[in-house]
Design an enzyme around this catalytic site. Structure first.
Site, PDB file in Angstrom:
ATOM      1  N   ASP A 195       2.261   9.999  -5.123  1.00 13.58           N
ATOM      2  CA  ASP A 195       1.429  10.527  -4.028  1.00 13.58           C
ATOM      3  C   ASP A 195       1.452  12.057  -4.025  1.00 13.58           C
ATOM      4  OD1 ASP A 195       0.944   7.886  -3.144  1.00 13.58           O
ATOM      5  OD2 ASP A 195       2.878   7.871  -2.131  1.00 13.58           O
ATOM      6  N   ARG A 239      -1.489  -3.546  -1.391  1.00 13.22           N
ATOM      7  CA  ARG A 239      -0.130  -3.629  -1.970  1.00 13.22           C
ATOM      8  C   ARG A 239       0.656  -4.753  -1.300  1.00 13.22           C
ATOM      9  NH1 ARG A 239      -1.445   1.640  -1.662  1.00 13.22           N
ATOM     10  NH2 ARG A 239      -1.311   2.968  -3.513  1.00 13.22           N
ATOM     11  N   SER A 293       8.465  -0.703  -7.770  1.00 13.04           N
ATOM     12  CA  SER A 293       7.767  -1.971  -7.509  1.00 13.04           C
ATOM     13  C   SER A 293       7.156  -2.001  -6.107  1.00 13.04           C
ATOM     14  CB  SER A 293       8.745  -3.143  -7.620  1.00 13.04           C
ATOM     15  OG  SER A 293       9.612  -2.980  -8.713  1.00 13.04           O
ATOM     16  N   ASN A 294       5.905  -2.421  -6.038  1.00 12.95           N
ATOM     17  CA  ASN A 294       5.190  -2.506  -4.751  1.00 12.95           C
ATOM     18  C   ASN A 294       5.372  -3.858  -4.088  1.00 12.95           C
ATOM     19  OD1 ASN A 294       3.817  -0.110  -4.022  1.00 12.95           O
ATOM     20  ND2 ASN A 294       2.479  -0.357  -5.819  1.00 12.95           N
ATOM     21  N   GLY A 304      12.101  -3.732 -16.064  1.00 11.45           N
ATOM     22  CA  GLY A 304      10.638  -3.883 -16.129  1.00 11.45           C
ATOM     23  C   GLY A 304      10.103  -2.960 -17.211  1.00 11.45           C
ATOM     24  N   ALA A 305      10.951  -2.708 -18.224  1.00  8.22           N
ATOM     25  CA  ALA A 305      10.686  -1.648 -19.216  1.00  8.22           C
ATOM     26  C   ALA A 305       9.551  -1.975 -20.185  1.00  8.22           C
ATOM     27  CB  ALA A 305      11.963  -1.363 -19.999  1.00  8.22           C
ATOM     28  N   MET A 318       1.901   6.989 -13.279  1.00  9.04           N
ATOM     29  CA  MET A 318       3.146   6.538 -12.643  1.00  9.04           C
ATOM     30  C   MET A 318       4.328   6.717 -13.576  1.00  9.04           C
ATOM     31  SD  MET A 318       4.479   5.536  -9.894  1.00  9.04           S
ATOM     32  CE  MET A 318       6.184   6.038 -10.063  1.00  9.04           C
ATOM     33  N   HIS A 363       4.401   4.413   1.188  1.00  8.79           N
ATOM     34  CA  HIS A 363       3.541   4.382   0.000  1.00  8.79           C
ATOM     35  C   HIS A 363       2.526   3.249   0.090  1.00  8.79           C
ATOM     36  CE1 HIS A 363       2.115   4.872  -4.042  1.00  8.79           C
ATOM     37  NE2 HIS A 363       2.397   3.605  -4.310  1.00  8.79           N
ATOM     38  N   ASN A 394       6.453 -10.127  -5.656  1.00 12.57           N
ATOM     39  CA  ASN A 394       7.400  -9.058  -5.999  1.00 12.57           C
ATOM     40  C   ASN A 394       8.679  -9.072  -5.170  1.00 12.57           C
ATOM     41  OD1 ASN A 394       5.663  -8.306  -7.967  1.00 12.57           O
ATOM     42  ND2 ASN A 394       4.937  -6.431  -6.984  1.00 12.57           N
TER      43      ASN A 394
HETATM   44  P1  NAD Z   1       3.082  -4.729 -15.461  1.00 12.50           P
HETATM   45  O1  NAD Z   1       2.696  -6.131 -15.144  1.00 12.50           O
HETATM   46  O2  NAD Z   1       2.363  -4.036 -16.536  1.00 12.50           O
HETATM   47  O3  NAD Z   1       4.633  -4.660 -15.800  1.00 12.50           O
HETATM   48  C1  NAD Z   1       5.597  -5.240 -14.992  1.00 12.50           C
HETATM   49  C2  NAD Z   1       6.752  -5.665 -15.860  1.00 12.50           C
HETATM   50  O4  NAD Z   1       7.744  -6.233 -15.005  1.00 12.50           O
HETATM   51  C3  NAD Z   1       6.368  -6.738 -16.910  1.00 12.50           C
HETATM   52  O5  NAD Z   1       6.754  -6.295 -18.202  1.00 12.50           O
HETATM   53  C4  NAD Z   1       7.177  -7.958 -16.471  1.00 12.50           C
HETATM   54  O6  NAD Z   1       7.628  -8.764 -17.554  1.00 12.50           O
HETATM   55  C5  NAD Z   1       8.335  -7.287 -15.755  1.00 12.50           C
HETATM   56  N1  NAD Z   1       9.080  -8.182 -14.872  1.00 12.50           N
HETATM   57  C6  NAD Z   1       8.630  -9.167 -14.057  1.00 12.50           C
HETATM   58  N2  NAD Z   1       9.673  -9.768 -13.452  1.00 12.50           N
HETATM   59  C7  NAD Z   1      10.778  -9.140 -13.880  1.00 12.50           C
HETATM   60  C8  NAD Z   1      12.163  -9.307 -13.605  1.00 12.50           C
HETATM   61  N3  NAD Z   1      12.620 -10.250 -12.777  1.00 12.50           N
HETATM   62  N4  NAD Z   1      13.035  -8.498 -14.242  1.00 12.50           N
HETATM   63  C9  NAD Z   1      12.598  -7.530 -15.094  1.00 12.50           C
HETATM   64  N5  NAD Z   1      11.307  -7.340 -15.385  1.00 12.50           N
HETATM   65  C10 NAD Z   1      10.415  -8.124 -14.781  1.00 12.50           C
HETATM   66  O7  NAD Z   1       2.965  -3.903 -14.097  1.00 12.50           O
HETATM   67  P2  NAD Z   1       2.971  -2.298 -13.906  1.00 12.50           P
HETATM   68  O8  NAD Z   1       1.592  -1.805 -13.963  1.00 12.50           O
HETATM   69  O9  NAD Z   1       4.010  -1.712 -14.789  1.00 12.50           O
HETATM   70  O10 NAD Z   1       3.424  -2.192 -12.363  1.00 12.50           O
HETATM   71  C11 NAD Z   1       4.705  -2.595 -11.973  1.00 12.50           C
HETATM   72  C12 NAD Z   1       4.882  -2.442 -10.459  1.00 12.50           C
HETATM   73  O11 NAD Z   1       4.820  -1.054 -10.088  1.00 12.50           O
HETATM   74  C13 NAD Z   1       3.796  -3.125  -9.633  1.00 12.50           C
HETATM   75  O12 NAD Z   1       4.375  -3.783  -8.534  1.00 12.50           O
HETATM   76  C14 NAD Z   1       2.916  -1.970  -9.161  1.00 12.50           C
HETATM   77  O13 NAD Z   1       2.233  -2.265  -7.976  1.00 12.50           O
HETATM   78  C15 NAD Z   1       3.965  -0.901  -8.953  1.00 12.50           C
HETATM   79  N6  NAD Z   1       3.465   0.482  -8.918  1.00 12.50           N
HETATM   80  C16 NAD Z   1       4.045   1.329  -8.029  1.00 12.50           C
HETATM   81  C17 NAD Z   1       3.658   2.653  -7.972  1.00 12.50           C
HETATM   82  C18 NAD Z   1       4.321   3.606  -7.016  1.00 12.50           C
HETATM   83  O14 NAD Z   1       3.785   4.706  -6.784  1.00 12.50           O
HETATM   84  N7  NAD Z   1       5.483   3.299  -6.458  1.00 12.50           N
HETATM   85  C19 NAD Z   1       2.632   3.125  -8.815  1.00 12.50           C
HETATM   86  C20 NAD Z   1       2.050   2.226  -9.705  1.00 12.50           C
HETATM   87  C21 NAD Z   1       2.460   0.886  -9.739  1.00 12.50           C
HETATM   88  C1  LMR Z   2      -0.484   3.527  -6.878  1.00 14.29           C
HETATM   89  O1  LMR Z   2      -0.405   4.228  -5.875  1.00 14.29           O
HETATM   90  O2  LMR Z   2      -1.220   3.811  -7.839  1.00 14.29           O
HETATM   91  C2  LMR Z   2       0.366   2.295  -6.975  1.00 14.29           C
HETATM   92  O3  LMR Z   2       1.006   2.021  -5.774  1.00 14.29           O
HETATM   93  C3  LMR Z   2      -0.369   1.108  -7.529  1.00 14.29           C
HETATM   94  C4  LMR Z   2      -1.391   0.559  -6.594  1.00 14.29           C
HETATM   95  O4  LMR Z   2      -1.377  -0.655  -6.373  1.00 14.29           O
HETATM   96  O5  LMR Z   2      -2.241   1.310  -6.106  1.00 14.29           O
END
Ligand code: NAD
Ligand code: LMR
Length: 335
Positions: free
Chosen positions: A168, A105, A136-137, A27-28, A246, A195, A112
């Protein structure tokens, strides 16, 4: 020069040789993936950085590869995931869709869950021994999806799969620093549970600056820590959720895994893992302080003494966690 920087960045552990760690980001090319990969490029414990996305990763890799640190960066897309994963020591996964205002989420689950399951199958096949951090959420469900997929493939090791809850902890430290007019670098708040919303439990009573926060001020800061993600989702007004903070938190978590792999002792991060703490109450995964080692989880810390308010937060979190975890487990069972 390089060795001196290593000593500074890799806290408390002097390393003179370059450690041979290969990190893959899945997901880079996304909002988190790009800054996370850039920060990993600056980490002296990384010698190889494999950037995978369904689209766009070769461009991101070409860009980041010009940064003048020693690591090698390669981009992979579409069906090239095997090459990205083979030999990876650490895999960090920010693949998947982010929230828009009005969504929880859990509303991301339908999209997801499949993405994470596909990536779990690939990791189970090509890098089953890697330490894997899942961003990933909804994390409370995606980590169980990963675990169940590894079980189905016969390669599950509960010590190697982590839900990344570092943001968090970063927020709790920052928000407490704001109300106490103190430097957040001196403030550590343990955050346990999961989370999402009420599953995020800050243990302010265990922090010198946090234990005397009471009444309305206490309610406000707990709410802000639990719903900090919503603050960013609202402010971004439909264009996504937290990406830069993040990226920072994900890089901190990856660095902790790498320091532990590199033999440093006493590396502790709160993270959502397969945990014995509340298994007797039907909650298989729980985030608490975890000591990391070369094989992943070394020791899961108990929660310690909780205040009456924290006992209440825990009571509210457990049924929600149980529901979120079951949803992930049922998803894999239904396939
Ligand atoms: P984004 O849409 O900007 O980026 C996601 C990327 O994933 C895209 O580049 C997409 O092409 C790629 N992708 C989709 N399917 C894929 C697959 N099968 N294989 C590889 N790559 C794939 O989203 P983002 O803002 O980077 O957020 C990504 C995830 O992280 C979301 O689910 C978001 O809710 C979660 N998130 C979690 C936290 C946490 O604290 N754990 C914090 C922020 C966001
Ligand atoms: C966060 O805590 O910022 C992430 O889990 C993204 C979200 O959906 O809030």
């Amino acid at each position: 020069m390089f060795a001196r920087r290593s000593t500074q960045l890799v806290r408390g552990f002097a390393t003179s040789a370059r450690a041979p760690y290969h990190v893959a980001v899945l997901g880079a090319a996304g909002g988190i993936g790009q800054p996370l990969s850039l920060l990993l490029k600056q980490n002296p414990l990384v010698t190889k950085l494999s950037l995978y996305d369904v689209r766009g990763a070769p461009g991101v890799a070409a860009d980041i590869s010009h940064v003048n640190t020693a690591s090698e960066v390669k981009g992979f897309e579409k069906d090239d995931i095997k090459d990205a994963l083979t030999g990876a020591d650490v895999i960090i996964i920010p693949a998947g869709v982010p929230r828009k205002p009005g969504m929880t989420r859990d509303d991301l689950f339908n999209t997801n869950a499949s993405i994470v399951q596909t990536l779990a199958e690939a990791a189970a096949t090509h890098a089953p021994k890697a330490l894997i951090g899942i961003i990933s959420n909804p994390v409370n469900s995606t980590v169980p999806i990963f675990a169940e997929t590894f079980k189905a493939k016969g390669v599950y090791d509960p010590k190697r799969i982590f839900g990344v809850t570092t943001l968090d902890v970063v927020r709790a430290s920052r928000f407490l620093g704001e109300i106490k007019n103190a430097d957040p670098k001196d403030i550590e708040v343990t955050v346990v549970g999961g989370h999402s919303g009420v599953t995020i439990i800050p243990l302010l009573s265990q922090t010198p600056l946090g234990k005397d926060v009471k009444g309305e001020e206490y309610k406000k800061i707990v709410h802000r820590i639990q719903f900090g993600g919503d603050e960013v989702v609202q402010a971004k007004a439909g264009t996504g959720s937290a990406t830069l903070s993040m990226g920072y938190a994900g890089a901190r978590f990856a660095n902790s895994l790498l320091r532990a792999l590199n033999g440093e002792k006493g590396v502790v991060e709160p993270t959502f893992v397969d945990s014995p703490l509340f298994k007797d109450q039907g909650v298989s995964h729980f985030s608490s302080n975890v000591e990391l080692g070369p094989n992943g989880v070394e020791k899961i810390h108990e929660l310690g003494a909780l205040s009456a308010e924290e006992e209440e937060l825990l009571k509210a979190a457990l049924p929600e966690l149980q529901k979120n975890i079951k949803k992930g487990v049922d998803f894999v069972a239904s396939k």
